[in-house]
Design a protein around this motif. Structure first.
Motif, short mmCIF file in Angstrom:
data_model
loop_
_atom_site.label_atom_id
_atom_site.label_comp_id
_atom_site.label_asym_id
_atom_site.label_seq_id
_atom_site.Cartn_x
_atom_site.Cartn_y
_atom_site.Cartn_z
N GLY A 153 0.79 -1.24 0.00
CA GLY A 153 0.00 0.00 0.00
C GLY A 153 0.81 1.27 0.00
O GLY A 153 0.60 2.14 0.83
N ASN A 154 1.70 1.42 -0.97
CA ASN A 154 2.62 2.57 -0.89
C ASN A 154 1.90 3.92 -0.93
O ASN A 154 2.25 4.82 -0.18
CB ASN A 154 3.72 2.48 -1.95
N MET A 159 -2.10 8.36 2.73
CA MET A 159 -3.29 9.14 2.42
C MET A 159 -4.43 8.76 3.39
O MET A 159 -5.17 9.62 3.84
CB MET A 159 -3.69 8.88 0.97
N ASN A 160 -4.54 7.47 3.70
CA ASN A 160 -5.54 7.07 4.69
C ASN A 160 -5.20 7.67 6.06
O ASN A 160 -6.09 8.04 6.83
CB ASN A 160 -5.58 5.55 4.83
N ALA A 166 -6.00 6.60 9.89
CA ALA A 166 -6.01 5.14 9.96
C ALA A 166 -5.08 4.56 8.89
O ALA A 166 -4.74 5.23 7.91
CB ALA A 166 -7.43 4.60 9.74
N TRP A 167 -4.74 3.31 9.06
CA TRP A 167 -3.81 2.64 8.16
C TRP A 167 -4.45 2.32 6.82
O TRP A 167 -3.82 2.35 5.78
CB TRP A 167 -3.34 1.34 8.85
N SER A 168 -5.74 2.01 6.86
CA SER A 168 -6.43 1.57 5.65
C SER A 168 -7.86 2.09 5.70
O SER A 168 -8.33 2.52 6.74
CB SER A 168 -6.41 0.03 5.61
N GLY A 430 -12.09 4.08 8.55
CA GLY A 430 -10.67 3.92 8.83
C GLY A 430 -10.46 2.60 9.56
O GLY A 430 -11.22 2.25 10.46
N LEU A 431 -9.44 1.87 9.15
CA LEU A 431 -9.21 0.53 9.71
C LEU A 431 -7.77 0.43 10.19
O LEU A 431 -6.84 0.69 9.44
CB LEU A 431 -9.45 -0.49 8.59
#
Ligand code: SF4
Length: 468
Positions: A153-154, A159-160, A166-168, A430-431
């Motif tokens: 996920g570069n 951006m998240n 959040a990471w994802s 957000g995860l």
């Protein structure tokens, strides 16, 4: 050797977590006379909730693979190169550990920062973070996580981090009625919390949720989507800006309350340098109060809504206003102007997605977002009314594995923000690392995102040293 009932002396089920990928689903493993004979999901575990994927189910095949290397090897041929036999020799664990520790001690005495760690995303999360803990104790800040077969996920993660702390991000599949996948297989047995998302996404299909997938080829998620929209490789960002344009300028569908009170859309912008117009006394960004007809700092109590139902003066999200003799448009006004060139026809030229499809999907998405609807959720402080926005755009490897990766992710996520579907029921959530209530007895700290002086969200915790 088959384990027959009569001969079994030990038969236990052990709760643990699957180590076949970084999702670490909760599993139960059956051990009979020292041999793993069965793996199944653990219904008591929050990750997986009783389900496992095919890879997790096959974990014992890896464990008992006769070709699995489960002892240390030492290279004995100093000559390296393609086709050159490294002449591996089996050594003991004592020799392996002594060799490594001797080298590490030498380096640490000289300068611990000269040690560099290379981690990968394909190992279970607990191992990955254990590496970082060891490095910190050793005294080197030099590490990098990459691999995963791809570059993972570069563009997505930072951006998240900026947009969701959040990471994802992932659709709230349990409540989402229209997830839009941009080169992304979340909800199809991949990505974070893979199994739980896949089961929620499958249940959502049964109750009528419609999935749209933008993908250049008929991937697993494209073949399972209600609508597969083939797209030219690497043009997802243009498509997303086309959706933003269609929502703002063509169909005029946007969540005014969310944009006014939960984003920097109303911040006034200097035309001279594109930066915030700031209050001279406090240096805080300004917004325009439509009731008092004057600028106010962004966190003035009269123009702020902390909770969804708080009263506040109306804040301008469009238009331009004179401050100190200078005409200052709002941030959203500039965005609305900027995306005007992304007409459905222009987007078709770049992405090969038919113009009518761009316009239709934007309209359908905007209507499905049910702007203005609310739902009451239970929180630790009691019931709370929050917006319900059952649409989500999301992205991963396919759309962000190109140049302008971060901007592509930002453009796709902007669709969520235009209709207020960010971090609320049914929307893009957000995860990972966003909020933690803390866990008594484990030392896991309470943390929550907090505002910077300009009012933008800062991560309460992040996976690595550098904040996004
Ligand atoms: S998604 Fe599959 S492989 Fe990954 S941890 Fe869960 S069960 Fe194991």
């Amino acid at each position: 050797m088959a384990v027959t009932k009569e001969r079994v002396k030990e038969d236990v089920w052990i709760p643990t977590s699957c180590g076949q990928c970084y999702c670490m689903c909760g599993i139960r493993v059956r051990r009979q006379d020292g041999i793993v004979t069965q793996v199944e999901g653990n219904p008591d575990a929050p990750t997986g909730r009783g389900s496992v994927c095919a890879k997790g189910l096959a974990a014992s095949h890896l464990l008992y693979d006769p070709y699995r290397v489960n002892y240390p090897l030492k290279r004995t041929n100093p000559e390296k190169g393609l086709g050159v036999d490294p002449k591996w020799e089996r050594i003991t664990w004592e020799e392996a550990l002594d060799t490594i520790v001797t080298k590490l001690k030498e380096v640490q005495a000289k300068d611990p920062r000269s040690v560099y760690f290379q981690a990968t995303t394909t190992q279970a999360s607990e191992i990955r973070f254990g590496v970082i803990g060891f490095m910190k104790a050793f005294g080197t800040p030099n590490y990098w996580v990459s691999g995963g077969g791809l570059h993972c996920g570069n563009g997505a993660h930072f951006m998240n981090g900026i947009m969701h702390a959040a990471w994802s991000i992932i659709p709230d599949f349990a409540n989402c009625n229209m997830p839009l996948n941009f080169g992304c297989s979340k909800g199809h047995g991949a990505g974070h919390v893979a199994v739980m998302n896949a089961t929620q996404a499958a249940d959502a299909r049964v109750r009528g949720s419609k999935t749209v997938t933008f993908d250049p080829f008929q991937s697993a998620q494209a073949s399972k989507a209600h609508e597969w929209v083939p797209i030219r490789v690497g043009t997802d960002g243009a498509l997303a800006l086309g959706l933003v344009n269609s929502l703002l300028n063509e169909h005029k569908i946007y969540d005014e309350e969310y944009l006014a009170y939960k984003t920097n859309a109303p911040y006034l912008i200097r035309k001279s340098d594109g930066r915030y117009k700031r209050d001279k006394a406090t240096n805080k960004p300004l917004v325009w109060d439509k009731v008092d007809k004057r600028p106010k700092v962004h966190d003035d109590p009269s123009v702020t809504r902390v909770e969804y139902e708080d009263e506040a003066h109306e804040v301008a999200i469009f238009g331009e206003y004179e401050v100190d003799g200078e005409m200052c448009p709002t941030g959203l006004e500039l965005l609305r102007e900027h995306v005007k060139k992304y007409t459905p026809e222009y987007v078709e030229k770049i992405t090969w997605v038919p113009a009518a499809t761009v316009s239709r999907i934007a309209k359908e998405l905007g209507e499905t977002a049910e702007i203005g609807s609310t739902v009451t959720v239970q929180t630790s402080k009691g019931p709370k009314k929050v917006p319900r926005r059952p649409i989500a755009t999301h992205f991963f490897r396919g759309s962000q594995g190109h140049v302008n990766s971060g901007w592509t992710c930002l453009s796709i996520d902007m669709v969520n923000h235009i209709v207020g579907a960010a971090d609320t029921v049914g929307g893009a959530l957000g995860l990972g690392a966003a909020v933690c209530s803390g866990y008594e007895g484990t030392g896991k700290p309470y943390q929550i995102p907090y505002p910077c002086p300009d009012g933008l969200m800062i991560c309460g915790a992040w996976v690595y040293d550098h904040l996004p």
